[in-house]
Design a protein around this motif. Structure first.
Motif, mmCIF file in Angstrom:
data_model
loop_
_atom_site.group_PDB
_atom_site.id
_atom_site.type_symbol
_atom_site.label_atom_id
_atom_site.label_comp_id
_atom_site.label_asym_id
_atom_site.label_seq_id
_atom_site.Cartn_x
_atom_site.Cartn_y
_atom_site.Cartn_z
ATOM 1 N N PHE A 139 -50.653 -4.329 29.934
ATOM 2 C CA PHE A 139 -49.889 -5.272 29.129
ATOM 3 C C PHE A 139 -48.895 -6.035 30.004
ATOM 4 N N ALA A 140 -48.213 -5.309 30.869
ATOM 5 C CA ALA A 140 -47.169 -5.926 31.693
ATOM 6 C C ALA A 140 -47.745 -7.007 32.604
ATOM 7 N N THR A 141 -48.963 -6.808 33.099
ATOM 8 C CA THR A 141 -49.553 -7.795 34.011
ATOM 9 C C THR A 141 -50.122 -8.993 33.257
ATOM 10 N N SER A 142 -50.162 -8.914 31.930
ATOM 11 C CA SER A 142 -50.702 -10.020 31.156
ATOM 12 C C SER A 142 -49.651 -11.085 30.868
ATOM 13 N N ILE A 143 -48.388 -10.799 31.211
ATOM 14 C CA ILE A 143 -47.324 -11.764 30.989
ATOM 15 C C ILE A 143 -46.531 -11.935 32.278
ATOM 16 N N GLU A 144 -45.838 -13.033 32.379
ATOM 17 C CA GLU A 144 -44.988 -13.252 33.549
ATOM 18 C C GLU A 144 -43.695 -12.480 33.355
ATOM 19 N N PRO A 145 -43.343 -11.586 34.259
ATOM 20 C CA PRO A 145 -42.131 -10.804 34.082
ATOM 21 C C PRO A 145 -40.902 -11.700 34.006
ATOM 22 N N PRO A 146 -39.971 -11.391 33.089
ATOM 23 C CA PRO A 146 -38.751 -12.182 32.997
ATOM 24 C C PRO A 146 -37.844 -11.897 34.186
ATOM 25 N N SER A 147 -36.782 -12.690 34.306
ATOM 26 C CA SER A 147 -35.826 -12.433 35.369
ATOM 27 C C SER A 147 -35.167 -11.090 35.144
ATOM 28 N N LYS A 148 -34.643 -10.513 36.222
ATOM 29 C CA LYS A 148 -34.039 -9.191 36.132
ATOM 30 C C LYS A 148 -32.901 -9.194 35.106
ATOM 31 N N PRO A 149 -32.919 -8.291 34.137
ATOM 32 C CA PRO A 149 -31.866 -8.255 33.120
ATOM 33 C C PRO A 149 -30.518 -7.909 33.740
ATOM 34 N N PRO A 150 -29.452 -8.554 33.295
ATOM 35 C CA PRO A 150 -28.133 -8.348 33.914
ATOM 36 C C PRO A 150 -27.613 -6.925 33.794
ATOM 37 N N GLU A 151 -28.018 -6.208 32.731
ATOM 38 C CA GLU A 151 -27.487 -4.854 32.553
ATOM 39 C C GLU A 151 -27.934 -3.887 33.644
ATOM 40 N N VAL A 152 -29.030 -4.224 34.348
ATOM 41 C CA VAL A 152 -29.504 -3.358 35.425
ATOM 42 C C VAL A 152 -28.459 -3.255 36.534
ATOM 43 N N ARG A 153 -27.700 -4.319 36.714
ATOM 44 C CA ARG A 153 -26.689 -4.314 37.772
ATOM 45 C C ARG A 153 -25.526 -3.382 37.463
ATOM 46 N N ARG A 154 -25.477 -2.846 36.258
ATOM 47 C CA ARG A 154 -24.446 -1.871 35.910
ATOM 48 C C ARG A 154 -24.772 -0.496 36.479
ATOM 49 N N LEU A 155 -26.040 -0.308 36.865
ATOM 50 C CA LEU A 155 -26.453 0.981 37.408
ATOM 51 C C LEU A 155 -25.976 1.143 38.842
ATOM 52 N N THR A 156 -25.594 2.367 39.197
ATOM 53 C CA THR A 156 -25.306 2.659 40.600
ATOM 54 C C THR A 156 -26.627 2.735 41.356
ATOM 55 N N SER A 157 -26.548 2.769 42.671
ATOM 56 C CA SER A 157 -27.773 2.865 43.478
ATOM 57 C C SER A 157 -28.548 4.121 43.140
ATOM 58 N N ARG A 158 -27.855 5.237 42.942
ATOM 59 C CA ARG A 158 -28.540 6.482 42.621
ATOM 60 C C ARG A 158 -29.156 6.420 41.222
#
Length: 229
Positions: A139-158
């Motif tokens: 399913f994921a490869t059937s659509i163009e992935p959106p830009s990286k969601p901003p909430e991901v940047r709230r995660l630490t590297s770990r």
């Protein structure tokens, strides 16, 4: 204590066969059955099982609509596992978007289906990576992935590293071994990842990772090595 399971399928023979397998398990107990979607919703509300196993194609209300009704009920604690004989992208998408903990083909061997039920209840990893992850990937490869969601940047590297390992279907124990930390530390990281991203459980963390292009699509388990966005 046994985990309670509700079986919903319009084929009595399938229900009886699966119930017979459940009856041989010390930690699983079939507490009820339903032959259509509306009955499944009503019985889930009445019995409050740990897990409801729903067939996609049922009369009166299909399994996907029943899953949505169950999972959207205020205070619901029942996990949902969706079964089907059809390998359909649409079914996978609707089931997972509704909040189901897994999507399985009914052709799976009984022992694998029983194992998936345990995983669904504890929310420990993607259910049946050989099936669910492949279908999500398709399913994921059937659509163009959106830009990286901003909430991901709230995660630490770990925490981001833990998210990628969840997406690769690793259990807490496996993540702890890879990162050389204790399982309690991993549980804390997982909890923070789910909270920061607003996700229900590990299954949806994995789906989120694929649909947002955070990990490359790969049939090989444990290859989530995409760099931090």
């Amino acid at each position: 204590m046994s985990l309670s399971v509700l079986l919903a399928d319009d084929h009595a023979l399938f229900r009886s066969g699966l119930r017979a397998v459940l009856d041989t398990q010390e930690d699983l107990e079939c507490v009820g059955e339903a032959e259509d979607g509306r009955a499944a919703v009503a019985e889930t509300a009445r019995l409050r099982p740990d897990l409801a196993v729903l067939d996609v194609r049922m009369p009166r209300l299909d399994g996907l609509a029943a899953a949505e009704a169950i999972l959207n009920t205020p205070g619901n604690a029942t996990k949902v596992l969706v079964l089907t004989t059809y390998d359909s992208d649409e079914y996978v998408y609707r089931a997972l978007r509704a909040g189901a903990s897994g999507f399985l083909l009914k052709s799976l061997p009984p022992e694998e289906m029983i194992s998936a039920m345990r995983v669904a209840v504890r929310g420990d990893a993607l259910i049946d990576p050989s099936v669910t992850k492949r279908l999500i990937s398709r399913f994921a490869t059937s659509i163009e992935p959106p830009s990286k969601p901003p909430e991901v940047r709230r995660l630490t590297s770990r925490e981001f590293e833990v998210l990628l390992l969840i997406a690769a279907a690793h259990s807490n124990a496996e993540i702890a071994e890879r990162l050389r930390v204790g399982e309690e530390t991993v549980k804390t990281h997982v909890s923070r990842v789910l909270s920061k991203l607003g996700l229900r459980d590990r299954v949806h963390a994995a789906v989120y990772s694929y649909l947002h292009g955070l990990v490359p699509i790969s049939p090989t388990r444990g290859t989530a090595t995409h760099p931090r966005p």
